[in-house]
Design an enzyme around this catalytic site. Structure first.
Site, short mmCIF file in Angstrom:
data_model
loop_
_atom_site.label_atom_id
_atom_site.label_comp_id
_atom_site.label_asym_id
_atom_site.label_seq_id
_atom_site.Cartn_x
_atom_site.Cartn_y
_atom_site.Cartn_z
N ASN A 12 0.84 -1.20 0.00
CA ASN A 12 0.00 0.00 0.00
C ASN A 12 0.87 1.24 0.00
OD1 ASN A 12 -2.40 -1.51 0.34
ND2 ASN A 12 -2.12 -1.52 2.56
N GLU A 141 -4.12 -9.26 3.98
CA GLU A 141 -4.44 -8.09 3.17
C GLU A 141 -4.55 -8.42 1.68
OE1 GLU A 141 -3.39 -3.96 5.50
OE2 GLU A 141 -1.91 -4.76 4.13
N LYS A 225 3.65 -2.74 24.21
CA LYS A 225 4.62 -2.43 25.28
C LYS A 225 4.82 -3.59 26.25
CE LYS A 225 1.14 -0.35 28.30
NZ LYS A 225 0.61 -1.68 28.62
N ASP A 250 5.08 6.77 17.06
CA ASP A 250 4.19 6.30 15.98
C ASP A 250 4.30 4.78 15.92
OD1 ASP A 250 2.83 5.71 13.67
OD2 ASP A 250 3.93 7.09 12.38
N THR A 252 2.54 2.78 14.05
CA THR A 252 2.08 2.19 12.78
C THR A 252 3.14 1.22 12.25
OG1 THR A 252 1.09 4.33 12.32
CG2 THR A 252 1.07 2.72 10.54
N ASP A 256 4.32 -5.31 12.06
CA ASP A 256 4.99 -5.79 10.85
C ASP A 256 6.50 -5.83 11.04
OD1 ASP A 256 2.49 -5.86 9.64
OD2 ASP A 256 2.68 -3.82 8.86
N GLY A 293 6.37 7.26 10.92
CA GLY A 293 6.30 6.53 9.66
C GLY A 293 6.26 5.03 9.88
O1 RIB Z 1 0.38 -2.66 9.57
C1 RIB Z 1 0.51 -1.36 9.08
C2 RIB Z 1 0.04 -1.29 7.68
O2 RIB Z 1 -1.34 -1.55 7.64
C3 RIB Z 1 0.20 0.06 7.01
O3 RIB Z 1 1.43 0.18 6.36
C4 RIB Z 1 -0.99 0.13 6.07
O4 RIB Z 1 -0.63 0.13 4.73
C5 RIB Z 1 -1.85 -1.06 6.43
O5 RIB Z 1 -1.71 -2.06 5.53
NA NA Z 2 7.07 4.05 13.49
#
Ligand code: RIB
Ligand code: NA
Length: 310
Positions: A12, A141, A225, A250, A252, A256, A293
């Site tokens: 993505n 996904e 955490k 962050d 996010t 992964d 990021g």
């Molecule tokens: O796990 C984080 C990811 O989930 C992001 O990069 C976004 O693209 C979603 O797929």
């Molecule tokens: Na990050």
């Protein structure tokens, strides 16, 4: 082609807005920063494993558009083999609008686009060109049927399979457990899959046993955490593996980062205990939450302490 890690999954473009708090339904709020980055759970895990030094290829589908071209270039810049990344004109490259609040928590919308067109034939074609691969990693996904067939094919090739059932679903086919060596959900995914609450380590241990009973070899529940919980068919005794506290900026893609690191370690350090591999993977994910990021925050091997690689 001889590989350490093959990732079958999504790519993505992440469209990230930094906001004081996540908006409520019907509400408009002001963000203070915006950035575009490379994301997708599959791509993130692939990039993480590659940055640590694994020989990696990605099986994926992007659209015939600028996001797709940039995605492929990004793979190359991360030393990832791209010959199994297909380009389609039938859909746009996947995008993920993301909001990140000041606590580093996020909410994400994924518009799959080309990811939805990745088919089991694409996976079979890739395996046809691969001589050997140690670890195969899948998520949710791309179409579940594609993921399931990738896990099956990987087991036929005697690979170690890691399955990260993300984003969360409640109705996962029982077959997924059968072809999964390491089943690796986070708290929310575990709650949806088991119907049990996962708000602390003890609850995670109980839920891990429920998942193990469904037929996978090992379950690792990531707890942010609080580190992770591991249970295997060998001991059937859940173990908590904590992580040193950090201040998140962050989160996010932290999950992964963990999964990609784990894939790297399973391929490159198979002689170490799984507990130790989880401890190291947790440390690397903790690095990723301390900067903004998704892939942008993933470290390269050269940026990390040497004792993570001996
Ligand atoms: O796990 C984080 C990811 O989930 C992001 O990069 C976004 O693209 C979603 O797929
Ligand atoms: Na990050």
């Amino acid at each position: 082609m001889e590989l350490d890690v093959l990732v079958v999954g999504s790519c993505n473009t992440d469209l990230i807005s930094y906001v004081p708090r996540l908006p409520k339904p019907g509400e408009t709020i002001h963000g203070h920063k915006f950035s575009v980055g490379f994301g997708g759970k599959g791509a993130n895990q692939c990039v993480m494993a590659a940055r640590l030094g694994a020989k990696v290829a990605m099986v994926a589908k992007v659209g015939e558009d600028s996001f797709g071209r940039d995605t492929i270039q990004n793979f190359s810049e991360n030393n990832i083999k791209t010959e199994f990344v297909g380009i389609t004109n039938a859909a746009a490259t996947g995008v993920a609008p993301i909001a990140v609040n000041t606590e580093g928590q996020n909410s994400i919308i994924v518009v799959g686009g080309a990811n939805e067109l990745l088919a089991s034939e694409d996976v079979d074609a890739a395996f046809g060109k691969i001589k050997s691969v140690k670890v195969v990693v899948c998520q949710l996904e791309v179409k579940p049927a594609t993921t399931l067939s990738a896990l099956k094919t990987a087991k036929q090739h005697r690979c170690i399979t890691i399955f990260n059932p993300a984003p969360a679903v409640s109705d996962l086919s029982p077959e997924f457990y059968k072809y999964t060596d390491i089943f690796c959900p986070n708290e929310t995914e575990t709650e949806l899959l088991t119907g049990l609450p996962v708000t602390d380590v003890d609850e995670a241990k109980k839920a891990a046993l429920v998942l193990l009973e469904r037929g996978c070899q090992k379950v690792i529940i990531t707890l942010g955490k609080d580190g992770a919980v591991l249970v295997t068919t060998e001991t059937k005794t859940p173990e908590h593996i904590p992580v040193d506290p950090v201040t998140p900026v962050d989160t996010t893609g932290a999950g992964d980062s963990f999964v990609g690191s784990l894939a790297f370690y399973l391929a490159k350090f198979p002689h170490l205990t799984l507990t130790e591999l989880i401890r190291r993977s947790n440390n690397i994910a903790a690095v990723s939450v301390q900067s903004n990021g998704t892939q942008l925050s993933y470290p390269w091997q050269k940026d990390l302490p040497n004792d993570l690689f001996i």
